[in-house]
Design an enzyme around this catalytic site. Structure first.
Site: not given
Ligand code: DGL
Length: 267
Positions: A74, A184
């Protein structure tokens, strides 16, 4: 030989493509996946709040699973919390995920690179630093796309996927960028649509391969490989007290992991 598990985590389903790629390449390793559905989404939160969420979560994980490595799949969590996690949990290996801005900047002929990510990631100065300040960055926060992937992706039509992606590729085209970074992890689920909508003038970059290779090289250089030890059962861990609905069951099934509430695993 180290039989302890590797843990992948994200606020939701975003880390799944990263975890799946690692599992395929490293079949001896026991891997768990953690989806922090209780605190989803991370993107609109302040940096300190995300760091506090991650610290509390990792306390539980370390006690319950004693992992040899944690991959923060993430970008938002990495940017907000990885320094704090490394300080607190000394001796535990953390692999972070940051937008693949450097390869995109190197490939760009126009010197203009697009990054699509959460609001927290776009606001962070590291995005420009990752590019070595050598190119112009057009950053776009796309919270609607995070929500779309986490909540509606499995039930959505091809047209819906294309429509939401097209909205953003058009903005990047107007900005004159020729490289776009999926900053993301959730957006990896729309990679095919991004590539189709961006072609032929815009190339798409992501960090799946880079993050996986970093995790593998840490296992190698620190003698952490499981090396043929019988693999333990992989768990798909969910935060929050409520029972897992069908969609979580199918995501766990997609990875071939056993769906488990984190609170149950910690009892
Ligand atoms: N999957 C997450 C990232 O790579 C973010 C998603 C969220 O806002 O929780 O930043």
């Amino acid at each position: 030989m180290d039989k302890r598990p590797v843990l992948y985590m994200d606020s939701g389903i975003g880390g799944i493509p990263y975890c799946q790629y690692f599992v395929k390449r490293n079949p001896d390793e026991t891997v768990h996946y953690l989806a922090d559905r209780e605190s989803f989404p991370y993107g609109p939160r302040e940096r300190g709040e995300v760091a506090a969420i991650l610290t509390a979560l990792m306390e539980k994980i370390v006690k319950a699973f004693n992992p040899k490595m944690i991959v923060i799949a993430c970008n938002t969590a990495t940017i907000s919390a990885i320094e704090e996690l490394r300080r607190r949990f000394t001796g535990l290996f953390f692999v972070g995920t940051v937008p693949a801005v450097l390869p995109a900047a190197r490939a760009s002929k126009s010197g203009k690179v697009g990054v699509i990510a959460t609001a927290r990631t776009i606001a962070d100065p590291c995005i420009r630093q990752l590019a070595g300040n050598a190119c112009e960055i057009s950053g776009i926060a796309a919270p609607d796309m995070v929500e779309f992937v986490d909540r509606r992706f499995a039930a959505s039509s091809e047209d819906e996927k294309r429509d939401i992606v097209r909205k953003y590729t058009s903005l990047f085209r107007e900005a004159g960028v020729d490289s776009v970074v999926l900053g993301c992890t959730h957006f990896l689920f729309l990679k095919k649509e991004f590539e189709q909508e961006a072609a032929p003038d815009i190339a798409i970059f992501d960090s799946v391969d880079g993050v996986t290779r970093r995790a593998e090289s840490l296992l190698d250089s620190n003698a952490l490989r499981a090396n043929g030890a019988p693999r333990g059962e992989s768990k798909f861990l969910l935060t929050g007290p409520q029972a897992a609905d069908l969609s979580w069951q199918s995501w766990a099934g997609y990875l071939g992991f056993r769906l488990t509430l984190l609170d149950d695993a910690c009892r």
